[in-house]
Design a protein around this motif. Structure first.
Motif, PDB file in Angstrom:
ATOM      1  N   ASP A   1       0.804  -1.222   0.000  1.00 41.08           N
ATOM      2  CA  ASP A   1       0.000   0.000   0.000  1.00 41.08           C
ATOM      3  C   ASP A   1       0.840   1.277   0.000  1.00 41.08           C
ATOM      4  O   ASP A   1       0.312   2.360   0.235  1.00 41.08           O
ATOM      5  CB  ASP A   1      -0.955  -0.002   1.188  1.00 41.08           C
ATOM      6  CG  ASP A   1      -0.233   0.064   2.525  1.00 41.08           C
ATOM      7  OD1 ASP A   1       0.948  -0.326   2.590  1.00 41.08           O
ATOM      8  OD2 ASP A   1      -0.856   0.506   3.503  1.00 41.08           O
ATOM      9  N   LEU A   2       2.117   1.165  -0.304  1.00 44.05           N
ATOM     10  CA  LEU A   2       3.008   2.329  -0.275  1.00 44.05           C
ATOM     11  C   LEU A   2       2.570   3.400  -1.276  1.00 44.05           C
ATOM     12  O   LEU A   2       2.524   4.585  -0.945  1.00 44.05           O
ATOM     13  CB  LEU A   2       4.449   1.917  -0.553  1.00 44.05           C
ATOM     14  CG  LEU A   2       5.466   3.052  -0.594  1.00 44.05           C
ATOM     15  CD1 LEU A   2       5.621   3.661   0.793  1.00 44.05           C
ATOM     16  CD2 LEU A   2       6.799   2.573  -1.099  1.00 44.05           C
TER      17      LEU A   2
ATOM     18  N   GLU B   1       0.366   8.631  -2.361  1.00 40.66           N
ATOM     19  CA  GLU B   1      -0.572   9.443  -3.130  1.00 40.66           C
ATOM     20  C   GLU B   1      -1.520  10.224  -2.217  1.00 40.66           C
ATOM     21  O   GLU B   1      -1.777  11.405  -2.442  1.00 40.66           O
ATOM     22  CB  GLU B   1      -1.370   8.554  -4.083  1.00 40.66           C
ATOM     23  CG  GLU B   1      -2.223   9.326  -5.045  1.00 40.66           C
ATOM     24  CD  GLU B   1      -2.847   8.444  -6.100  1.00 40.66           C
ATOM     25  OE1 GLU B   1      -3.837   8.893  -6.693  1.00 40.66           O
ATOM     26  OE2 GLU B   1      -2.361   7.327  -6.328  1.00 40.66           O
ATOM     27  N   SER B   2      -2.021   9.581  -1.170  1.00 39.57           N
ATOM     28  CA  SER B   2      -2.919  10.293  -0.252  1.00 39.57           C
ATOM     29  C   SER B   2      -2.183  11.388   0.512  1.00 39.57           C
ATOM     30  O   SER B   2      -2.740  12.475   0.743  1.00 39.57           O
ATOM     31  CB  SER B   2      -3.602   9.316   0.701  1.00 39.57           C
ATOM     32  OG  SER B   2      -2.681   8.772   1.606  1.00 39.57           O
ATOM     33  N   THR B   3      -0.939  11.148   0.880  1.00 37.62           N
ATOM     34  CA  THR B   3      -0.155  12.168   1.578  1.00 37.62           C
ATOM     35  C   THR B   3       0.114  13.359   0.668  1.00 37.62           C
ATOM     36  O   THR B   3      -0.043  14.513   1.091  1.00 37.62           O
ATOM     37  CB  THR B   3       1.177  11.572   2.078  1.00 37.62           C
ATOM     38  OG1 THR B   3       0.901  10.477   2.943  1.00 37.62           O
ATOM     39  CG2 THR B   3       2.005  12.610   2.809  1.00 37.62           C
ATOM     40  N   LEU B   4       0.507  13.087  -0.575  1.00 40.63           N
ATOM     41  CA  LEU B   4       0.763  14.182  -1.516  1.00 40.63           C
ATOM     42  C   LEU B   4      -0.515  14.965  -1.817  1.00 40.63           C
ATOM     43  O   LEU B   4      -0.486  16.192  -1.929  1.00 40.63           O
ATOM     44  CB  LEU B   4       1.364  13.626  -2.810  1.00 40.63           C
ATOM     45  CG  LEU B   4       2.795  13.113  -2.715  1.00 40.63           C
ATOM     46  CD1 LEU B   4       3.196  12.419  -4.006  1.00 40.63           C
ATOM     47  CD2 LEU B   4       3.758  14.219  -2.378  1.00 40.63           C
ATOM     48  N   THR B   5      -1.628  14.259  -1.917  1.00 37.95           N
ATOM     49  CA  THR B   5      -2.903  14.931  -2.161  1.00 37.95           C
ATOM     50  C   THR B   5      -3.262  15.841  -0.992  1.00 37.95           C
ATOM     51  O   THR B   5      -3.687  16.992  -1.188  1.00 37.95           O
ATOM     52  CB  THR B   5      -4.023  13.902  -2.394  1.00 37.95           C
ATOM     53  OG1 THR B   5      -3.665  13.090  -3.516  1.00 37.95           O
ATOM     54  CG2 THR B   5      -5.355  14.572  -2.658  1.00 37.95           C
ATOM     55  N   SER B   6      -3.079  15.360   0.224  1.00 37.28           N
ATOM     56  CA  SER B   6      -3.420  16.190   1.381  1.00 37.28           C
ATOM     57  C   SER B   6      -2.492  17.396   1.496  1.00 37.28           C
ATOM     58  O   SER B   6      -2.945  18.496   1.848  1.00 37.28           O
ATOM     59  CB  SER B   6      -3.389  15.363   2.668  1.00 37.28           C
ATOM     60  OG  SER B   6      -2.087  14.950   2.973  1.00 37.28           O
ATOM     61  N   ILE B   7      -1.210  17.235   1.171  1.00 37.74           N
ATOM     62  CA  ILE B   7      -0.282  18.375   1.197  1.00 37.74           C
ATOM     63  C   ILE B   7      -0.698  19.411   0.165  1.00 37.74           C
ATOM     64  O   ILE B   7      -0.718  20.613   0.440  1.00 37.74           O
ATOM     65  CB  ILE B   7       1.168  17.906   0.949  1.00 37.74           C
ATOM     66  CG1 ILE B   7       1.682  17.122   2.148  1.00 37.74           C
ATOM     67  CG2 ILE B   7       2.083  19.087   0.660  1.00 37.74           C
ATOM     68  CD1 ILE B   7       3.021  16.463   1.926  1.00 37.74           C
ATOM     69  N   THR B   8      -1.058  18.934  -1.029  1.00 36.33           N
ATOM     70  CA  THR B   8      -1.494  19.852  -2.087  1.00 36.33           C
ATOM     71  C   THR B   8      -2.754  20.594  -1.679  1.00 36.33           C
ATOM     72  O   THR B   8      -2.870  21.812  -1.883  1.00 36.33           O
ATOM     73  CB  THR B   8      -1.733  19.071  -3.393  1.00 36.33           C
ATOM     74  OG1 THR B   8      -0.549  18.343  -3.717  1.00 36.33           O
ATOM     75  CG2 THR B   8      -2.069  19.999  -4.531  1.00 36.33           C
TER      76      THR B   8
END
Length: 116
Positions: free
Chosen positions: A24-25, A30-37
């Motif tokens: 699930d890496l 992807e979810s971390t980058l989306t939340s940062i954006t």
């Protein structure tokens, strides 16, 4: 001394063995980058132009701009890489992946800017 060299070699082989990343890496990244954006977009949206006369107020919007741009670019590259692995090879595949990446970039930009 040969036994010590053999032990050392076996320890090196064990230490340098390839490690498989968690399944699930990609989703977590992807979810971390989306939340940062999204957080960077929210910070920039809350930014008031009148407050920018004071240079002390420049740090937060500048950091949001840099982090949001970096996270957005990494997100586009991550998605393009995933599609490239799933699509067939060759120059046509590379062109298709590049076109999809550009379309993704436009779609993400429209989402962040609120379909303006």
């Amino acid at each position: 001394m040969t036994e010590a060299a053999h032990n050392f070699e076996s320890l090196l082989r064990e230490a340098l063995a390839p490690v498989e990343p968690p399944a699930d890496l990609v989703e977590r990244l992807e979810s971390t980058l989306t939340s940062i954006t999204e957080m960077a977009a929210d910070e920039l949206e809350a930014w008031e132009l009148s407050a920018m006369r004071d240079p002390r107020n420049w740090a937060r919007p500048a950091a949001a701009l840099v982090l949001g741009t970096g996270a957005g670019a990494a997100l586009v590259l991550l998605r393009a890489r995933r599609r490239a692995q799933a699509s067939p090879g060759g120059l046509d595949g590379v062109r298709d992946v590049a076109e999809r990446a550009i379309n993704d970039l436009g779609r993400e930009a429209r989402k962040l800017l609120g379909d303006r």
